[in-house]
Design a protein around this motif. Sequence first.
Motif, mmCIF file in Angstrom:
data_model
loop_
_atom_site.group_PDB
_atom_site.id
_atom_site.type_symbol
_atom_site.label_atom_id
_atom_site.label_comp_id
_atom_site.label_asym_id
_atom_site.label_seq_id
_atom_site.Cartn_x
_atom_site.Cartn_y
_atom_site.Cartn_z
ATOM 1 N N ARG A 77 47.550 -1.451 53.238
ATOM 2 C CA ARG A 77 46.796 -2.671 53.579
ATOM 3 C C ARG A 77 46.693 -3.593 52.366
ATOM 4 N NH1 ARG A 77 41.509 -3.915 52.778
ATOM 5 N NH2 ARG A 77 40.830 -1.747 52.496
ATOM 6 N N LEU A 78 46.509 -3.005 51.189
ATOM 7 C CA LEU A 78 46.300 -3.798 49.983
ATOM 8 C C LEU A 78 47.606 -4.304 49.370
ATOM 9 C CD1 LEU A 78 43.607 -1.493 48.338
ATOM 10 C CD2 LEU A 78 43.193 -3.708 49.422
ATOM 11 N N LEU A 79 48.683 -3.540 49.509
ATOM 12 C CA LEU A 79 49.961 -3.890 48.872
ATOM 13 C C LEU A 79 50.882 -4.564 49.886
ATOM 14 C CD1 LEU A 79 50.571 -0.601 46.825
ATOM 15 C CD2 LEU A 79 49.594 -2.755 45.992
ATOM 16 N N ARG A 80 50.709 -5.849 50.054
ATOM 17 C CA ARG A 80 51.523 -6.615 51.012
ATOM 18 C C ARG A 80 52.658 -7.295 50.269
ATOM 19 N NH1 ARG A 80 50.265 -5.845 56.530
ATOM 20 N NH2 ARG A 80 48.081 -5.218 56.651
ATOM 21 N N HIS A 81 53.874 -6.852 50.524
ATOM 22 C CA HIS A 81 55.033 -7.340 49.774
ATOM 23 C C HIS A 81 56.284 -7.075 50.595
ATOM 24 C CE1 HIS A 81 58.179 -7.231 46.642
ATOM 25 N NE2 HIS A 81 57.384 -8.004 45.938
ATOM 26 N N PRO A 82 57.279 -7.945 50.535
ATOM 27 C CA PRO A 82 58.466 -7.768 51.388
ATOM 28 C C PRO A 82 59.284 -6.523 51.081
ATOM 29 C CG PRO A 82 58.756 -9.620 49.879
ATOM 30 C CD PRO A 82 57.321 -9.233 49.812
ATOM 31 N N ASP A 83 59.068 -5.883 49.918
ATOM 32 C CA ASP A 83 59.818 -4.664 49.589
ATOM 33 C C ASP A 83 58.989 -3.402 49.804
ATOM 34 O OD1 ASP A 83 61.933 -6.325 48.802
ATOM 35 O OD2 ASP A 83 61.129 -6.530 46.788
ATOM 36 N N ILE A 84 57.855 -3.551 50.486
ATOM 37 C CA ILE A 84 56.996 -2.416 50.820
ATOM 38 C C ILE A 84 56.777 -2.430 52.332
ATOM 39 C CG2 ILE A 84 54.695 -1.386 50.505
ATOM 40 C CD1 ILE A 84 54.598 -2.824 47.751
ATOM 41 N N VAL A 85 56.880 -1.271 52.969
ATOM 42 C CA VAL A 85 56.739 -1.217 54.428
ATOM 43 C C VAL A 85 55.346 -1.707 54.829
ATOM 44 C CG1 VAL A 85 55.856 1.166 54.606
ATOM 45 C CG2 VAL A 85 57.272 0.213 56.442
ATOM 46 N N GLU A 86 55.280 -2.348 55.985
ATOM 47 C CA GLU A 86 54.030 -2.976 56.426
ATOM 48 C C GLU A 86 53.400 -2.231 57.595
ATOM 49 O OE1 GLU A 86 52.442 -7.249 58.256
ATOM 50 O OE2 GLU A 86 54.582 -6.947 57.885
ATOM 51 N N ILE A 87 52.095 -1.972 57.494
ATOM 52 C CA ILE A 87 51.329 -1.539 58.669
ATOM 53 C C ILE A 87 50.914 -2.787 59.422
ATOM 54 C CG2 ILE A 87 49.172 -0.519 59.501
ATOM 55 C CD1 ILE A 87 49.277 1.490 57.280
ATOM 56 N N TYR A 141 55.596 -4.978 41.712
ATOM 57 C CA TYR A 141 54.384 -5.335 42.454
ATOM 58 C C TYR A 141 53.409 -4.161 42.492
ATOM 59 C CZ TYR A 141 51.540 -7.434 46.142
ATOM 60 O OH TYR A 141 50.497 -7.962 46.869
ATOM 61 N N ILE A 142 53.934 -2.965 42.766
ATOM 62 C CA ILE A 142 53.097 -1.766 42.837
ATOM 63 C C ILE A 142 52.434 -1.486 41.494
ATOM 64 C CG2 ILE A 142 53.191 0.751 43.121
ATOM 65 C CD1 ILE A 142 55.516 0.224 45.165
ATOM 66 N N ALA A 328 50.946 -8.306 41.493
ATOM 67 C CA ALA A 328 49.813 -8.064 42.387
ATOM 68 C C ALA A 328 48.503 -8.200 41.626
ATOM 69 C CB ALA A 328 49.916 -6.661 42.980
ATOM 70 N N GLN A 329 47.447 -8.411 42.365
ATOM 71 C CA GLN A 329 46.108 -8.300 41.784
ATOM 72 C C GLN A 329 45.802 -6.812 41.639
ATOM 73 O OE1 GLN A 329 44.052 -10.774 40.739
ATOM 74 N NE2 GLN A 329 45.740 -12.163 41.191
ATOM 75 N N PRO A 330 45.259 -6.380 40.506
ATOM 76 C CA PRO A 330 44.931 -4.952 40.349
ATOM 77 C C PRO A 330 43.985 -4.474 41.451
ATOM 78 C CG PRO A 330 44.763 -6.098 38.242
ATOM 79 C CD PRO A 330 44.949 -7.156 39.288
ATOM 80 N N VAL A 331 44.239 -3.274 41.950
ATOM 81 C CA VAL A 331 43.360 -2.673 42.954
ATOM 82 C C VAL A 331 42.007 -2.377 42.310
ATOM 83 C CG1 VAL A 331 43.023 -0.599 44.367
ATOM 84 C CG2 VAL A 331 45.261 -1.707 44.295
ATOM 85 N N THR A 332 40.935 -2.665 43.028
ATOM 86 C CA THR A 332 39.595 -2.499 42.445
ATOM 87 C C THR A 332 39.115 -1.052 42.555
ATOM 88 O OG1 THR A 332 38.439 -2.971 44.509
ATOM 89 C CG2 THR A 332 39.008 -4.860 43.119
ATOM 90 N N LYS A 333 38.213 -0.692 41.644
ATOM 91 C CA LYS A 333 37.626 0.653 41.666
ATOM 92 C C LYS A 333 36.881 0.905 42.969
ATOM 93 C CE LYS A 333 36.883 1.143 36.701
ATOM 94 N NZ LYS A 333 35.872 1.254 35.636
ATOM 95 N N MET A 334 36.265 -0.145 43.494
ATOM 96 C CA MET A 334 35.462 -0.001 44.705
ATOM 97 C C MET A 334 36.299 0.554 45.861
ATOM 98 S SD MET A 334 33.247 -2.899 46.680
ATOM 99 C CE MET A 334 32.718 -3.592 45.116
#
Length: 441
Positions: A77-87, A141-142, A328-334
């Motif tokens: 959900r957080l990693l939206r990118h054309p080289d990553i599979v999408e849910i 991106y990851i 990408a924006q870094p994933v948050t700790k939350m």
Amino acid sequence: MQPDQRKKSSVDVDFFTEYGEGSRYRIEEVIGKGSYGVVCSAYDTHTGERVAIKKINDIFEHVSDATRILREIKLLRLLRHPDIVEIKHILLPPSRREFKDIYVVFELMESDLHQVIKANDDLTPEHYQFFLYQLLRGLKYIHTANVFHRDLKPKNILANADCKLKICDFGLARVAFSDTPTAIFWTDYVATRWYRAPELCGSFFSKYTPAIDIWSIGCIFAELLTGKPLFPGKNVVHQLDLMTDLLGTPSAEAIARVRNEKARRYLSSMRRKRPILFSQKFPNANPLALRLLEKMLAFEPKDRPTAEEALADPYFKGLAKVEREPSAQPVTKMEFEFERRRITKEDVRELIYREILEYHPKMLKEYLEGSEPTGFMYPSAVDHFKKQFAYLEEHYGNGATVAPPERQHASLPSGCCKTWESCRFSIALQQLWSCSGSRGS
């Protein structure tokens, strides 16, 4: 009808319309089966797209498995990118408290890189370059999101006949936070052995870096070039033997930095090996490709390039453009607070349910406002799907694809195209660039 009643009726209609998911997807055929459950292709009547629906069975039988599923759906959900599979969607379960299976709707891909390598012995230098570019672009991106994939291998790279690749399976991925104790990273199995970096074979309590994924990409690229796995080790010792057969014995300084005493002693006692020239190991490959490969397969993590540095390599001249390689924006700790504490089965169930609600905005709003009825059994599309999936699973075998009863359809290709000569790079590139424009950081 009184205004309040009309209002309530309207809300009910909206809810049941949103929940009419069972009729939205027309299940077509089984395209994969594993220990997790089954994957079917389906037609999305809302969008006109074909999708893959993955049924994941009994997800709360083991908390570790449920946590892995939570981690994957959250990261995708957080990693939206054309080289990553999408849910694209996750079906709402019939009950917040009692569900045990989930149905995840992914974009449909035709094959994976393992099948592509196995079925095609005529891939061209252009294929190799375009494949590696996409993998590194996705990895940039990851990594800029502070995520390590940790299990990159050909089977975890999905593929289409237009040469598009997408990274999948983030169940072993981890988010790196600067204050996370390093030992947390080593509490479970990491990376399929053949694609595992040397530091994962020999230094089990050392904090690792994104360079572990760069090594895996190097192994995948070498496999593309030769059609065979580069380091098919039978065990960890054999794995180290194969690595040093190609790369030579590590320097005394490099061995001294290995934290695991047994691995350090083994490498120190190993007979002296000279490195094999990559031009000798891969005689028909582009010299620029080999120079980059040699960097990615450096024994020491600090000597490997980052994904961003690799994308700037001369090998990609004419293909790479930094404005088309978003960070990408870094994933948050939350988002990953659950990784930092011991959680129960009920905790994971609630967290997975919360993730599912991200695909059901009206329900999410009620949930956040505390007005959602927790005990209500929804008229679930899951019940509708259970029967179709059960029928397909019963009749699935020997590689055959089976349609559910009373369904007529044109079968989708579940494997890779017999030849990739029809791959038109200009079209594939146009698709790649148009995606990146709408999906930047």
